[in-house]
Design a protein around this motif. Structure first.
Motif, short mmCIF file in Angstrom:
data_model
loop_
_atom_site.label_atom_id
_atom_site.label_comp_id
_atom_site.label_asym_id
_atom_site.label_seq_id
_atom_site.Cartn_x
_atom_site.Cartn_y
_atom_site.Cartn_z
N ARG A 1 1.39 -0.64 -11.41
CA ARG A 1 0.56 -1.03 -10.26
C ARG A 1 0.42 -2.55 -10.18
N THR B 1 0.83 -1.20 0.00
CA THR B 1 0.00 0.00 0.00
C THR B 1 0.86 1.25 0.00
N ASN B 2 1.95 1.21 0.77
CA ASN B 2 2.84 2.37 0.83
C ASN B 2 3.52 2.63 -0.52
N LEU B 3 3.85 1.56 -1.25
CA LEU B 3 4.55 1.72 -2.53
C LEU B 3 3.70 2.48 -3.55
N ASP C 1 9.36 -3.84 -5.69
CA ASP C 1 9.30 -3.98 -4.23
C ASP C 1 10.10 -2.92 -3.50
N ASP C 2 10.49 -1.88 -4.21
CA ASP C 2 11.31 -0.83 -3.60
C ASP C 2 10.87 0.52 -4.15
N GLU C 3 10.68 1.49 -3.27
CA GLU C 3 10.22 2.82 -3.70
C GLU C 3 11.20 3.48 -4.66
N ARG D 1 2.01 4.97 -3.12
CA ARG D 1 2.12 6.41 -2.90
C ARG D 1 3.32 7.01 -3.61
N PHE D 2 4.30 6.17 -3.94
CA PHE D 2 5.52 6.67 -4.58
C PHE D 2 5.44 6.68 -6.11
#
Length: 466
Positions: free
Chosen positions: A44, A2-4, A53-55, A6-7
């Motif tokens: 997405r 979910t956090n990813l 798997d990394d911002e 946002r980037f």
């Protein structure tokens, strides 16, 4: 995960980044926005599936190479240039004839400036668009009058509709051809309102077959040149001159559909001789129709030439307005026909004629030049060789007859199969179409311009992902 999300950059941020780089100048912004959205949807999905798997992988600089590749592939025009290395000069799927430089310039002038399309400059009043090509067609073919419609199928339709609607047309059974797109003479005759009266046998038709078929409902005697196939062996067909004499006896016009008609001969190439339009007119045939974008080497058009009394009737047919050619076709056709006023100029400057008449010795030298460039660009990633081969005229002309050539053969040395190479070459920046023979991807220089050799090499390099 979910956090990813946002980037992931915004679409507007991606558009602004592209604007600063000036990578896609001229591409409509709405199209760029749509394709960026599609690209981000893919990102997405990759986040959901754990591929991203990394911002740090989601900043614009990191995404840029993939995004640019996606945008290049998705925003380029759907209708575009293709490199033809098949050796088929009149490749129906690849646009048939290439226009001469003078014809291309004429099209540009017609499109970018106002013109006297239907304006008589000598009288200062409305004129006819056909006047731009009628005289030159008559001068070249020896006909009394001429008309041009949008293709030869249209020419056949309007001739039959004008001269034989509701009446019978006598045609040899062996000439009831079908060409590309399921265009069949019996079908077009039915659509025109004419009634087919077929005579003779598949392989042999005699003058008396036509004579026996003539009755009070006969309107036209028709010949169809079987340019897209050959009947060999025990054969017989009636000449245009013989039909003309029969037509005069019964007061009937004679019409010949030449299909891929030509205005020059190709003697000395090892091809079976095809009649020229001039020869058919000289035989006395009343109406002749043929294509403009096949052996003639011009734009798509259906050209009708013949006796004025019949052409005048065809010109008055209301269908003529629906089938008429536009200013671009007129410009290209006039420029092409002007070259035929000097046969040497035609052979030199009309690409179709030049390619068909190119000598085996010249093609051998050009194959060596192409091989050198491929070797320089592709290095040791492929095995290169030359091979004696054959080209084809195509477009329904000279069926099953070969032109000698020298092929340049490409064999990938990595794990890619030659079939995969062929498929990949269709999706590169400059798509390349060739042919596979004996497990090798083959290029025929006959249908490649020398200025295209490096483009060919780069297309193969891109397909090999070097």
């Amino acid at each position: 995960m979910t956090n990813l999300f946002r980037f992931l950059p915004s679409v507007d941020a991606a558009l602004n980044w592209i604007d600063k780089k000036e990578i896609f100048a001229g591409v409509p912004r709405t199209l760029l926005r749509e394709q960026i959205n599609i690209f981000f949807d893919v990102c997405r999905e990759e986040i959901i599936n754990g591929i991203i798997d990394d911002e740090k992988k989601l900043n614009l600089e990191a995404l840029a190479p993939r995004m640019i590749c996606h945008l290049k592939a998705s925003t380029r025009p759907h209708f575009r240039r293709v490199l033809n290395a098949t050796g088929v000069v009149l490749h129906t799927n690849l646009g048939r004839s290439l226009l001469s430089e003078s014809a291309s310039r004429a099209v540009y002038e017609a499109c970018s400036r106002y013109s006297n399309l239907e304006f008589d400059l000598s009288k200062g009043e409305r004129g006819s668009r056909y006047s731009h090509v009628e005289k030159i067609l008559c001068d070249i073919t020896g006909a009394e009058s001429a008309l041009v419609v949008n293709n030869n199928a249209a020419a056949v339709m309007i001739v039959l509709d004008t001269l034989a609607s509701g009446k019978e047309v006598v045609v040899s059974r062996g000439q009831l051809v079908e060409i590309g797109g399921s265009f069949r003479i019996p079908d077009v005759m039915e659509k025109s309102g004419a009634v087919l009266h077929e005579v003779g046998a598949t392989n042999r038709t005699h003058l008396y077959d036509y004579q026996r078929a003539v009755n009070e409902n006969t309107a036209l005697l028709m010949k169809v040149h079987t340019s897209n196939f050959r009947v060999i062996g025990f054969t017989k067909e009636v000449s245009g001159g013989e039909l003309r004499k029969l037509g005069l006896e019964y007061g009937l016009p004679v019409y010949e559909d030449l299909g891929s008609g030509n205005l020059t001969n190709f003697d000395g190439l090892g091809l079976l001789r095809e009649p020229t339009v001039q020869e058919i007119i000289a035989e006395g045939v009343d109406i002749v129709s043929f294509s403009g974008d096949k052996v003639l080497g011009g734009p798509q058009a259906g050209i009708i030439v013949g006796r004025k009394e019949y052409l005048d009737r065809i010109k008055k047919n209301p269908m003529n307005r629906a089938l008429r050619i536009d200013k671009m076709t007129l410009a290209a056709l006039e420029a092409t026909l002007r070259l035929y006023l000097d046969p040497r100029a035609a052979e030199k400057h009309i690409p179709t004629l030049r390619m068909i008449k190119e000598t085996p010795a010249s093609l051998q030298e050009r194959a060596k030049d192409l091989l050198i460039i491929l070797k320089k660009v592709l290095g040791d990633s492929v095995e290169l060789s030359t091979l004696d081969g054959v080209s084809r005229v195509g477009g329904g002309a000279f069926p099953e007859q070969d032109l000698s050539t020298t092929l340049v053969c490409v064999k990938p040395l990595n794990s890619i199969h030659v079939d995969d190479l062929r498929d990949r070459l269709l999706s590169v920046d400059s798509p390349l179409v060739g042919r596979i023979e004996d497990g090798l991807f083959c290029l025929d220089p006959r249908t490649l311009a020398e200025c295209e050799y490096k483009v060919v090499a780069n297309s193969i390099k891109q397909a090999l992902r070097l």
